[in-house]
Design a protein around this motif. Sequence first.
Motif, PDB file in Angstrom:
ATOM      1  N   ASN A 128       1.709  10.434  10.631  1.00  0.00           N
ATOM      2  CA  ASN A 128       1.636   9.053  10.157  1.00  0.00           C
ATOM      3  C   ASN A 128       1.309   8.969   8.661  1.00  0.00           C
ATOM      4  N   GLY A 129       1.202  10.109   8.021  1.00  0.00           N
ATOM      5  CA  GLY A 129       0.901  10.119   6.594  1.00  0.00           C
ATOM      6  C   GLY A 129      -0.567   9.880   6.293  1.00  0.00           C
ATOM      7  N   ILE A 130      -1.430  10.164   7.279  1.00  0.00           N
ATOM      8  CA  ILE A 130      -2.868   9.949   7.098  1.00  0.00           C
ATOM      9  C   ILE A 130      -3.544  11.296   6.831  1.00  0.00           C
ATOM     10  N   ALA A 181       0.865  -1.173   0.000  1.00  0.00           N
ATOM     11  CA  ALA A 181       0.000   0.000   0.000  1.00  0.00           C
ATOM     12  C   ALA A 181       0.898   1.216   0.000  1.00  0.00           C
ATOM     13  N   LEU A 182       0.641   2.134  -0.921  1.00  0.00           N
ATOM     14  CA  LEU A 182       1.583   3.242  -1.123  1.00  0.00           C
ATOM     15  C   LEU A 182       1.089   4.586  -0.594  1.00  0.00           C
ATOM     16  N   TYR A 183      -0.174   4.623  -0.150  1.00  0.00           N
ATOM     17  CA  TYR A 183      -0.695   5.866   0.452  1.00  0.00           C
ATOM     18  C   TYR A 183      -1.961   5.559   1.227  1.00  0.00           C
ATOM     19  N   ASP A 184      -2.289   6.436   2.140  1.00  0.00           N
ATOM     20  CA  ASP A 184      -3.546   6.326   2.889  1.00  0.00           C
ATOM     21  C   ASP A 184      -4.703   6.362   1.894  1.00  0.00           C
ATOM     22  N   GLY A 185      -5.509   5.291   1.863  1.00  0.00           N
ATOM     23  CA  GLY A 185      -6.642   5.251   0.939  1.00  0.00           C
ATOM     24  C   GLY A 185      -6.398   4.401  -0.293  1.00  0.00           C
ATOM     25  N   HIS A 186      -5.197   3.851  -0.437  1.00  0.00           N
ATOM     26  CA  HIS A 186      -4.886   2.996  -1.587  1.00  0.00           C
ATOM     27  C   HIS A 186      -5.814   1.766  -1.555  1.00  0.00           C
TER      28      HIS A 186
END
Lengths: 160, 747
Positions: free
Chosen positions: B665-667, B104-109
Amino acid sequence: MAGVHISTTINGDMVEFACPQDETLLNSLRDRVGLTGVKEGCGTGDCGACSVTLDGRLVCSCLVLSAEVNGRNITTVEGMSEEGKLHPLQEKFIEHAALQCGICTPGFLVAAKVLLEDNPKPSEEEIRYALAGNLCRCTGYDKIVRAVQAAGKEMRKKRR
Amino acid sequence: MGHDTKFTNQEFKLVGTRPARPDGVDKVTGRARYGADISAPGQLVGLVLRSPYAHAKIKKIDISKAEKLKGVKAVITDADLPDNTKGNRDLLDILENCMARGRALYDGHAVAAVAAIDDQTARKALKLIKVSYEKLPHVTDVDEALKDGAPIIQDFVVDPRTKKNSNLCKLTTLGHGDIDAGFAEADYIVEQSFKTEQTHQGYIEPHACLATLGPDGAGELWVTTQGPFAFRSTCAELLGLDISKLKVTSSEIGGGFGGKTHVWVEPLALALSRKANRPVKMVMSRDEVFRASGPTSSTSIDVKMGVKKDGTITAAHAVLRYHNGAFPGFWGMLGAMTSFACYDIKNIKPVGYDVLVNRPKVAAYRAPSAPMAAFAIESTVDMLAHKIGMKPIDLRIKNAAKEGSRASYGPTYGPIGIGPTLDAAKNHPHMRAKLKKNQGRGMACGFWFNFGGQTCVDLNIGTDGSVNLIVGTVDVGGSRASLSLIAAEELGIAYEQVKTNIGDTASLGHNDMTDGSRGTFSSGMATIFAARNAIEVLKERASKMMDVPLEAIVWENGTAKAIGKGHSNMAPLSLKEIAAAAPKTGGPIAGHKEVVADNAGVSFASHICDVEVDPETGSTRVIRYTVIQDAGKAIHPDYVEGQFQGGAAQGIGWALNEESIYDKNGILQNPGFLDYRIPVCSDLPFIDTQILEIPNPNHPYGVRGVGETSIVPPLAAIGNAVSNAVGVRMSHIPMSPMRILKALDDA
């Protein structure tokens, strides 16, 4: 989940449908009654695309449960034109190019109708605040405000 | 049939008027059908499970429980989307962006998807899918991602300079002259760094589609898109289908702004439908739209410009770093290309960096990448003007590009509108209006390339003389009205006699997407030639009906007229009369044209803006706004003004409010319209517009695209206005109240 049976008036017609208890009025109108003119832009009451009136009051239908509307009176954009004639707001929105993509238009029309019925001669500022719950991403609102002003004028003329 | 696209300066009867749009009644009555507005018998509801992490290895996906839930008809993961891309990395990136492949490469992938008999069952099924993740270090900031030791996002990406694995996926160096020599010539040099944050196109209609795909490999897709033909080929390639066996129909589109030129859930809906052998409807929630679709790059830009005391800009250098999300793009390259396009500067060197971060794959947004570059450059131009005590508008006029100037991205300009828009700005009453306390005025210029591309149209004339024009460019904001005007103009008939429809992929040849401001430009060009093509047919039929040689027939005011000796007394035949006789004179009458509409005229604009800043709260209001833009030729001025106003409003939101906020956290912290605040009606004043018409020499009517340029100047115009109001240079967009207060504190 147990369902509920709803008997209500929509755009002047008696309508009955059954739905789950937690279904929103927006989803019932679109998926059970077939009134897809009511749009979903967010589902959280932030965009106004799903605006309808409930007993004359402007509401976001995504924030109302269908279980609440039994015996009540709903109007949507589909109920705005009468006897085959467009409402002055509908006419002026077309005339003033107040829509580009058109997805927000039903919500704006319903909200603007409530405004003009309540306040036949709103100032520009009153129009802007009355419509602040409806998001439009295409027009910058310029032509929408002008269309509402023109429709107000037209409606005042007719009343005289 | 050949065609000459040269501008001919013809006189118009209809072009330039403002009739009601043909789809107006549909759109004010709720009848118009958008992506989510149709259903099919036996349709299932499709939903997507998305990664809760910014960067993670997917160790295992257990779908067994979800599959067993009653009412669930299909569950898919990457295993159901085999790699059919035959080594095409860009296509594989699209596939992987639609559905994660092992990481998974991003939040929401997207990680998995289900199709079930109803929404409630589909939601339950999502909860039953068990995904084992191993969290990986992530990076979401464009500058951090370039540092040594930053988490690496794609192992196939190498720094073009060091050939080492890196997040720098593309480095673009452009320009001409010698900047060192240019800076040596300068009396003053200004250096400034700028930042802009990630924004979203914010179309009000979420992505939505209804997909049907059978075991025979034939399918249909109803979808909200800017490009049904591109969606068809992309989906067909990703799913291993024959392009001609997939029919894509574009619904009415509830805003796109570039964000609907890319596929997201559509291949998943088709894959679910194939697995379940039932139609599948998918509608993204607003949360999904913000987390997984859309966004623009955030940027970090350093500018250095040199100027002589007389106002000659001698050198310009910019380093423009654009985040691309988790997959390589060319957004920094576009930033570099557009950066200095408004000016004629002897020595320039823009350098674009394209940088991977753990955010969604960046998508086009109206003049993609240009607004951020313009913010940095146009702010610096104002700083230069202050340095030498010249009015910013005069400095711009002095250095403006003109016909014959070499553009910063390479070519030499033909006739262009930057000078005229600046002159119009200088002469505009807005420039002379008095300002009150805490108010400031700013201006800025903007450029966009515009695009032509492949287009074909059909024009069919009914036996009653009414005309059906079928085009393949989706109508995003009134183009049907413009195209009807063009067809009516050429045929010499009433506007109301023409109905323009958008064709599906089974009824027309390939059309490129409605992007690059090409809808009215390219379909308009094809319509002109299709109408002229139909006129040739009409003349042939008239020649038969009148028994006059074809050479003696001319087309005038919607009639075929016989000229020459012995014909002067013959009554002309109207289009209606010829159409009525069609069954007996050779059958249906139609015109057709396919073109590659090259040479879309470049577009320039100048904007003027007044703001009032509350020094206590840092809150800013735009109190007056003026857009001046070259349209080449405004076919339907209402919808040209609409493009000017809409782009300005989006730019105002970008400048003052809009920002996707990622936590440590990148979210994404604000995936909704409540916290990602686009301008509302009460935030804005009326937006004045002035349309200039400097004909594009390469279009018969002189048309240039108008849709995108209007979003380019506002960031800088407002940045300059706020800076003038508060007396501090604003260098970070959006200029939210907190940033303004901080800038005041720091000063």
